[in-house]
Design a protein around this motif. Sequence first.
Motif, PDB file in Angstrom:
ATOM      1  N   THR A 241      -2.715  56.961  67.386  1.00 54.49           N
ATOM      2  CA  THR A 241      -3.793  57.944  67.455  1.00 54.49           C
ATOM      3  C   THR A 241      -3.443  59.103  68.387  1.00 54.49           C
ATOM      4  OG1 THR A 241      -5.372  56.158  67.097  1.00 54.49           O
ATOM      5  CG2 THR A 241      -6.251  58.244  67.923  1.00 54.49           C
ATOM      6  N   THR A 242      -3.656  60.316  67.896  1.00 58.36           N
ATOM      7  CA  THR A 242      -3.486  61.533  68.684  1.00 58.36           C
ATOM      8  C   THR A 242      -4.696  62.425  68.434  1.00 58.36           C
ATOM      9  OG1 THR A 242      -1.090  61.412  68.399  1.00 58.36           O
ATOM     10  CG2 THR A 242      -1.995  63.489  69.196  1.00 58.36           C
ATOM     11  N   VAL A 243      -5.306  62.904  69.505  1.00 62.56           N
ATOM     12  CA  VAL A 243      -6.568  63.635  69.404  1.00 62.56           C
ATOM     13  C   VAL A 243      -6.417  65.007  70.044  1.00 62.56           C
ATOM     14  CG1 VAL A 243      -9.023  63.600  70.023  1.00 62.56           C
ATOM     15  CG2 VAL A 243      -7.836  61.449  69.502  1.00 62.56           C
ATOM     16  N   PHE A 244      -6.973  66.014  69.410  1.00 63.84           N
ATOM     17  CA  PHE A 244      -7.064  67.337  70.024  1.00 63.84           C
ATOM     18  C   PHE A 244      -8.410  67.447  70.739  1.00 63.84           C
ATOM     19  CE2 PHE A 244      -3.925  68.260  66.690  1.00 63.84           C
ATOM     20  CZ  PHE A 244      -2.951  68.884  67.462  1.00 63.84           C
ATOM     21  N   THR A 245      -8.341  67.838  72.014  1.00 68.57           N
ATOM     22  CA  THR A 245      -9.560  68.039  72.798  1.00 68.57           C
ATOM     23  C   THR A 245      -9.611  69.505  73.250  1.00 68.57           C
ATOM     24  OG1 THR A 245      -8.499  67.463  74.912  1.00 68.57           O
ATOM     25  CG2 THR A 245      -9.458  65.658  73.621  1.00 68.57           C
ATOM     26  N   GLY A 246     -10.750  69.894  73.809  1.00 71.94           N
ATOM     27  CA  GLY A 246     -10.910  71.259  74.308  1.00 71.94           C
ATOM     28  C   GLY A 246     -11.833  72.080  73.433  1.00 71.94           C
ATOM     29  N   ARG A 247     -12.209  73.227  73.950  1.00 72.04           N
ATOM     30  CA  ARG A 247     -13.208  74.053  73.279  1.00 72.04           C
ATOM     31  C   ARG A 247     -12.713  74.613  71.953  1.00 72.04           C
ATOM     32  NH1 ARG A 247     -13.618  75.528  78.634  1.00 72.04           N
ATOM     33  NH2 ARG A 247     -12.602  77.562  78.370  1.00 72.04           N
ATOM     34  N   LEU A 248     -11.399  74.689  71.782  1.00 69.88           N
ATOM     35  CA  LEU A 248     -10.844  75.217  70.536  1.00 69.88           C
ATOM     36  C   LEU A 248     -10.260  74.111  69.664  1.00 69.88           C
ATOM     37  CD1 LEU A 248      -9.042  78.448  71.841  1.00 69.88           C
ATOM     38  CD2 LEU A 248     -11.362  78.218  70.920  1.00 69.88           C
ATOM     39  N   ARG A 249     -10.704  72.892  69.854  1.00 69.20           N
ATOM     40  CA  ARG A 249     -10.070  71.775  69.145  1.00 69.20           C
ATOM     41  C   ARG A 249     -10.279  71.853  67.637  1.00 69.20           C
ATOM     42  NH1 ARG A 249     -13.679  67.680  67.866  1.00 69.20           N
ATOM     43  NH2 ARG A 249     -15.716  67.797  68.880  1.00 69.20           N
ATOM     44  N   ARG A 250     -11.263  72.604  67.177  1.00 66.46           N
ATOM     45  CA  ARG A 250     -11.449  72.735  65.726  1.00 66.46           C
ATOM     46  C   ARG A 250     -10.265  73.458  65.088  1.00 66.46           C
ATOM     47  NH1 ARG A 250     -14.881  68.771  64.639  1.00 66.46           N
ATOM     48  NH2 ARG A 250     -16.797  68.927  65.871  1.00 66.46           N
ATOM     49  N   GLY A 251      -9.531  74.215  65.902  1.00 67.47           N
ATOM     50  CA  GLY A 251      -8.323  74.847  65.394  1.00 67.47           C
ATOM     51  C   GLY A 251      -7.162  73.885  65.265  1.00 67.47           C
ATOM     52  N   ASP A 252      -7.271  72.747  65.938  1.00 70.03           N
ATOM     53  CA  ASP A 252      -6.367  71.590  65.965  1.00 70.03           C
ATOM     54  C   ASP A 252      -4.909  71.940  65.727  1.00 70.03           C
ATOM     55  OD1 ASP A 252      -6.067  71.346  62.973  1.00 70.03           O
ATOM     56  OD2 ASP A 252      -8.169  70.770  63.086  1.00 70.03           O
ATOM     57  N   ALA A 253      -4.300  71.335  64.707  1.00 69.12           N
ATOM     58  CA  ALA A 253      -2.848  71.399  64.552  1.00 69.12           C
ATOM     59  C   ALA A 253      -2.346  72.818  64.332  1.00 69.12           C
ATOM     60  CB  ALA A 253      -2.417  70.489  63.409  1.00 69.12           C
ATOM     61  N   ARG A 254      -3.079  73.633  63.597  1.00 71.57           N
ATOM     62  CA  ARG A 254      -2.593  74.982  63.315  1.00 71.57           C
ATOM     63  C   ARG A 254      -2.535  75.837  64.569  1.00 71.57           C
ATOM     64  NH1 ARG A 254      -6.874  75.667  58.611  1.00 71.57           N
ATOM     65  NH2 ARG A 254      -7.928  74.396  60.190  1.00 71.57           N
ATOM     66  N   LEU A 255      -3.584  75.757  65.391  1.00 73.00           N
ATOM     67  CA  LEU A 255      -3.586  76.517  66.632  1.00 73.00           C
ATOM     68  C   LEU A 255      -2.535  75.974  67.592  1.00 73.00           C
ATOM     69  CD1 LEU A 255      -4.728  78.663  68.461  1.00 73.00           C
ATOM     70  CD2 LEU A 255      -6.580  77.085  69.089  1.00 73.00           C
ATOM     71  N   TYR A 256      -2.407  74.652  67.648  1.00 70.48           N
ATOM     72  CA  TYR A 256      -1.410  74.038  68.523  1.00 70.48           C
ATOM     73  C   TYR A 256      -0.007  74.464  68.110  1.00 70.48           C
ATOM     74  CZ  TYR A 256       0.655  70.406  71.459  1.00 70.48           C
ATOM     75  OH  TYR A 256       1.360  69.728  72.420  1.00 70.48           O
ATOM     76  N   GLU A 257       0.230  74.508  66.811  1.00 69.96           N
ATOM     77  CA  GLU A 257       1.528  74.929  66.290  1.00 69.96           C
ATOM     78  C   GLU A 257       1.795  76.387  66.665  1.00 69.96           C
ATOM     79  OE1 GLU A 257       5.075  74.316  63.926  1.00 69.96           O
ATOM     80  OE2 GLU A 257       3.584  72.936  64.730  1.00 69.96           O
ATOM     81  N   SER A 258       0.806  77.226  66.521  1.00 70.32           N
ATOM     82  CA  SER A 258       0.979  78.639  66.851  1.00 70.32           C
ATOM     83  C   SER A 258       1.269  78.837  68.339  1.00 70.32           C
ATOM     84  CB  SER A 258      -0.272  79.426  66.457  1.00 70.32           C
ATOM     85  OG  SER A 258      -0.490  79.367  65.058  1.00 70.32           O
ATOM     86  N   ALA A 259       0.565  78.082  69.177  1.00 74.62           N
ATOM     87  CA  ALA A 259       0.763  78.215  70.627  1.00 74.62           C
ATOM     88  C   ALA A 259       2.169  77.817  71.036  1.00 74.62           C
ATOM     89  CB  ALA A 259      -0.264  77.360  71.368  1.00 74.62           C
ATOM     90  N   GLY A 260       2.792  76.910  70.278  1.00 68.69           N
ATOM     91  CA  GLY A 260       4.142  76.463  70.597  1.00 68.69           C
ATOM     92  C   GLY A 260       5.197  77.533  70.408  1.00 68.69           C
ATOM     93  N   ARG A 261       4.843  78.624  69.753  1.00 66.52           N
ATOM     94  CA  ARG A 261       5.804  79.708  69.534  1.00 66.52           C
ATOM     95  C   ARG A 261       5.937  80.616  70.757  1.00 66.52           C
ATOM     96  NH1 ARG A 261       2.716  80.204  64.441  1.00 66.52           N
ATOM     97  NH2 ARG A 261       3.766  78.904  62.876  1.00 66.52           N
ATOM     98  N   PHE A 262       5.086  80.413  71.752  1.00 71.37           N
ATOM     99  CA  PHE A 262       5.116  81.238  72.948  1.00 71.37           C
ATOM    100  C   PHE A 262       5.499  80.380  74.150  1.00 71.37           C
ATOM    101  CE2 PHE A 262       2.059  83.039  70.001  1.00 71.37           C
ATOM    102  CZ  PHE A 262       2.453  84.380  69.958  1.00 71.37           C
ATOM    103  N   PRO A 263       6.283  80.897  75.071  1.00 73.53           N
ATOM    104  CA  PRO A 263       6.650  80.113  76.254  1.00 73.53           C
ATOM    105  C   PRO A 263       5.417  79.612  77.001  1.00 73.53           C
ATOM    106  CG  PRO A 263       7.959  82.131  76.118  1.00 73.53           C
ATOM    107  CD  PRO A 263       6.886  82.243  75.062  1.00 73.53           C
ATOM    108  N   ARG A 264       5.361  78.327  77.213  1.00 72.76           N
ATOM    109  CA  ARG A 264       4.273  77.674  77.953  1.00 72.76           C
ATOM    110  C   ARG A 264       2.906  77.896  77.309  1.00 72.76           C
ATOM    111  NH1 ARG A 264       7.561  80.051  81.878  1.00 72.76           N
ATOM    112  NH2 ARG A 264       8.726  78.542  83.158  1.00 72.76           N
TER     113      ARG A 264
END
Length: 328
Positions: free
Chosen positions: A209-232
């Motif tokens: 099990t892996t869960v996205f938490t936080g106020r923007l968690r509805r963006g889940d995997a797509r937002l997380y993937e996008s954030a990974g393109r920027f340092p930190r």
Amino acid sequence: MQPFRPADGRPVVWREGFGTRFTVFVDTEEEFDWRAPFRHDGWGVGAVAALPDAHRRFADHRVETCYLVDYPVATDPAALDALRAVVAHGRATIGAQLHPWVNPPFDETLSAHSSFAGNLPRALEAAKLDRLTDALTRGFGTRPIVYRAGRYGLGPATLGLLAARGYALDSSMRARYDYRAQGGPDYRGIGNDAFHTGPDERIVELPLTTVFTGRLRRGDARLYESAGRFPRGRGLLARLGLLHRVALTPEDMPLADALEAIRVAVGEGVRVLNFAYHSPSLIPGHTPYVRDAADLAAFWRWWDAVLALLATLHVHPASSDDILAAAT
């Protein structure tokens, strides 16, 4: 390797009355230097001696634990004695975990790529799986039917090999994780729900099990993937409380984040919360997660708080047998 997708299988429909449950899987393995290159030797299994006491702590909470045992542990007499004591205590299941770099036959070139068993030639992966399965059958008197690939390394042949050998439950897929940079599989498309997969859908896949938490968690995997393109980028989102990827493990997952992830998972209707840890973490100095006595104390505080919250939320423990019996 193509990404793994739950659409490749049929979603599990849980039997009436199953409720919301949780499982605990332990990667029961040798101790080795996590920073060093892979090698066939140079490991120990002394940390397995801590399992009987740890198991009693979980059993006191009526937790059912599945121990996914790899070849060095399965072939060491003292380690086997410790695990037999665990089984004799009850609330324990023995499964298999394949670490190809310490599991004969050794016909591959050691590398990060070959450390994922699913990357090996089919015949070699099958031979290693047979050696492991036979060792566990000799050691415990029954054939294992639960499997996890070391390093979560499923490959295109793995599920077929498992089904042909009578395995019925796999827990190798780590939801929302991507190991392609290391030569491994891509589980970004895998969610937290169990599904039937493999030849004739004979295997139940229970992702970690892996869960996205936080106020923007509805963006889940797509937002997380996008954030990974920027340092930190991902770290910044987590620090701001906007988006954090949380796996259900005490290893490198802070307690407050884990408690929030449990509440989110239950609120989202996840029916089985799948927890895991590595057996060498039970003795300080063997993993990056438990380096000293203070880390070990924090490890147990994590579990005490997590089990208390699960009880409050009426999330009850389940064994691997319970999972297979209730999965339709």
